[in-house]
Design a protein around this motif. Structure first.
Motif, PDB file in Angstrom:
ATOM      1  N   GLU A 106      -6.228   4.416  22.847  1.00 22.39           N
ATOM      2  CA  GLU A 106      -6.921   5.356  21.977  1.00 22.39           C
ATOM      3  C   GLU A 106      -7.112   4.880  20.542  1.00 22.39           C
ATOM      4  O   GLU A 106      -7.977   5.404  19.827  1.00 22.39           O
ATOM      5  CB  GLU A 106      -6.171   6.696  21.958  1.00 22.39           C
ATOM      6  N   VAL A 107      -6.323   3.906  20.099  1.00 19.88           N
ATOM      7  CA  VAL A 107      -6.402   3.475  18.696  1.00 19.88           C
ATOM      8  C   VAL A 107      -7.032   2.084  18.635  1.00 19.88           C
ATOM      9  O   VAL A 107      -6.405   1.097  19.053  1.00 19.88           O
ATOM     10  CB  VAL A 107      -5.013   3.457  18.039  1.00 19.88           C
ATOM     11  N   PRO A 108      -8.250   1.976  18.139  1.00 23.95           N
ATOM     12  CA  PRO A 108      -8.903   0.665  18.079  1.00 23.95           C
ATOM     13  C   PRO A 108      -8.089  -0.342  17.255  1.00 23.95           C
ATOM     14  O   PRO A 108      -7.606  -0.024  16.167  1.00 23.95           O
ATOM     15  CB  PRO A 108     -10.240   0.964  17.384  1.00 23.95           C
ATOM     16  N   GLY A 109      -7.905  -1.533  17.814  1.00 24.38           N
ATOM     17  CA  GLY A 109      -7.195  -2.587  17.102  1.00 24.38           C
ATOM     18  C   GLY A 109      -5.695  -2.533  17.192  1.00 24.38           C
ATOM     19  O   GLY A 109      -5.007  -3.405  16.638  1.00 24.38           O
TER      20      GLY A 109
ATOM     21  N   THR B 241      -1.081  -8.624  12.803  1.00 23.09           N
ATOM     22  CA  THR B 241      -2.317  -7.852  12.938  1.00 23.09           C
ATOM     23  C   THR B 241      -2.510  -7.016  11.688  1.00 23.09           C
ATOM     24  O   THR B 241      -1.526  -6.594  11.080  1.00 23.09           O
ATOM     25  CB  THR B 241      -2.225  -6.916  14.169  1.00 23.09           C
ATOM     26  N   HIS B 242      -3.744  -6.768  11.316  1.00 23.15           N
ATOM     27  CA  HIS B 242      -3.988  -5.860  10.189  1.00 23.15           C
ATOM     28  C   HIS B 242      -4.647  -4.590  10.701  1.00 23.15           C
ATOM     29  O   HIS B 242      -5.747  -4.629  11.265  1.00 23.15           O
ATOM     30  CB  HIS B 242      -4.897  -6.493   9.133  1.00 23.15           C
ATOM     31  N   LEU B 243      -3.939  -3.471  10.514  1.00 26.98           N
ATOM     32  CA  LEU B 243      -4.514  -2.169  10.814  1.00 26.98           C
ATOM     33  C   LEU B 243      -4.823  -1.463   9.502  1.00 26.98           C
ATOM     34  O   LEU B 243      -3.947  -1.369   8.628  1.00 26.98           O
ATOM     35  CB  LEU B 243      -3.531  -1.308  11.610  1.00 26.98           C
ATOM     36  N   PRO B 244      -6.036  -0.944   9.336  1.00 29.94           N
ATOM     37  CA  PRO B 244      -6.332  -0.175   8.121  1.00 29.94           C
ATOM     38  C   PRO B 244      -5.528   1.120   8.100  1.00 29.94           C
ATOM     39  O   PRO B 244      -5.030   1.589   9.123  1.00 29.94           O
ATOM     40  CB  PRO B 244      -7.830   0.085   8.242  1.00 29.94           C
ATOM     41  N   GLN B 245      -5.416   1.702   6.919  1.00 31.70           N
ATOM     42  CA  GLN B 245      -4.571   2.880   6.743  1.00 31.70           C
ATOM     43  C   GLN B 245      -4.964   4.018   7.676  1.00 31.70           C
ATOM     44  O   GLN B 245      -4.096   4.719   8.208  1.00 31.70           O
ATOM     45  CB  GLN B 245      -4.619   3.359   5.295  1.00 31.70           C
TER      46      GLN B 245
ATOM     47  N   GLN C 207      -3.457   7.298  12.333  1.00 30.52           N
ATOM     48  CA  GLN C 207      -3.771   7.763  13.684  1.00 30.52           C
ATOM     49  C   GLN C 207      -2.610   7.494  14.636  1.00 30.52           C
ATOM     50  O   GLN C 207      -2.260   8.346  15.459  1.00 30.52           O
ATOM     51  CB  GLN C 207      -5.042   7.066  14.190  1.00 30.52           C
ATOM     52  N   VAL C 208      -1.991   6.323  14.512  1.00 32.21           N
ATOM     53  CA  VAL C 208      -0.842   6.000  15.362  1.00 32.21           C
ATOM     54  C   VAL C 208       0.311   6.959  15.069  1.00 32.21           C
ATOM     55  O   VAL C 208       0.946   7.495  15.992  1.00 32.21           O
ATOM     56  CB  VAL C 208      -0.399   4.542  15.162  1.00 32.21           C
TER      57      VAL C 208
END
Length: 263
Positions: free
Chosen positions: A119-122, A144-148, A153-154
């Motif tokens: 469900e969470v892209p990236g 990995t870089h996840l934007p805020q 969302q996670v």
């Protein structure tokens, strides 16, 4: 009471430092740089132990990752997975939850992890996931870089599943249970030393670097952030009382030297 502004480490009174029995510390980006402990932080751990202080790292890293360091570093124990267990220098493992609870939770953790990946892209599981026994970790800044917005969302997804969720400098950790860094700290000093931590907080310090250290910053009068905490300050409600001039392991070494200079 949480300070509104962090004071420089030099403002920490010598008398307060002199009374310390021990130091709790985060690991990632507090003792380490790029995943490895810095030479000055490791030397500082040795110096603290030689001076008779108890040092206990408490971290979101997994049991499997922590075990070799519990044997190699001069520490009383490492409390990994955000207070769920402890690994001791002699190889013993102590758990907060019983085996039946851990087995039940393991299935649920796997289900939530798969939902996040879909469900969470990236989103990607942390590379140290194979060593985890009581939680799951999603990488947001290590490899990995996840934007805020994806981090948020996670966290929201974990919470919707009834999990506790925290964000460290590198991972988003989620677990089932009431434990955390603060309860883990209280539990391990009771197990190892027979001490009620809450009744002698003025004799312990905590060093950290990110938002998941807030439960410790909130409670410890002698709380210190290493300088790289600046990245997270806008997102924090509970700041450490003091902040070091230097980042990461060098900042931890400055804390250790401040403690030792007062003895």
């Amino acid at each position: 009471m949480t300070p509104a502004v962090m004071q420089p480490l030099s403002a920490w009174p010598a008398e307060a430092r002199r009374q310390l029995r021990g130091v709790f510390t985060d690991i990632d980006d507090t003792l380490t740089r790029d995943g490895a402990i810095t030479s000055d932080a490791l030397q500082a751990l040795h110096e603290l132990k030689d001076a008779g202080l108890v040092v206990i790292p408490i971290t979101g890293r997994p049991m499997g990752w922590s075990e070799p360091f519990a044997r190699a570093w001069p520490v009383a124990a490492i409390v990994p997975e955000n207070g769920a267990l402890a690994v001791l220098p002699d190889g013993r493992r102590l758990y907060v939850q019983d085996e039946a609870t851990r087995t039940h939770n393991a299935r649920r953790l796997g289900e939530v992890a798969q939902r996040i990946l879909v469900e969470v892209p990236g989103a990607h599981l942390a590379r140290d996931s194979a060593g985890r026994v009581t939680d799951i970790a999603i990488d947001h800044s290590e490899f990995t870089h996840l934007p805020q917005e994806r981090i948020d969302q996670v966290v929201a997804l974990m919470q919707s599943e009834g999990m506790v969720a925290t964000v460290s400098s590198i991972h988003i950790n989620g677990w089932f249970g009431t434990h955390g860094k603060w309860s883990g700290a209280c539990w391990i000093v009771r197990e190892l030393l027979g001490i009620d931590l809450a009744s002698e907080l003025d004799r312990w310090a905590y060093v950290g670097d990110s938002t998941n250290d807030q439960p410790m910053f909130e409670r410890f009068a002698h709380s210190v952030g290493v300088a790289n905490i600046a990245r997270f300050v806008p997102q924090m409600q509970h700041l450490p009382r003091y902040v070091t001039p230097s980042e990461r392991g060098s900042g931890f070494a400055e804390v250790a030297h401040a403690v030792l200079a007062a003895r």
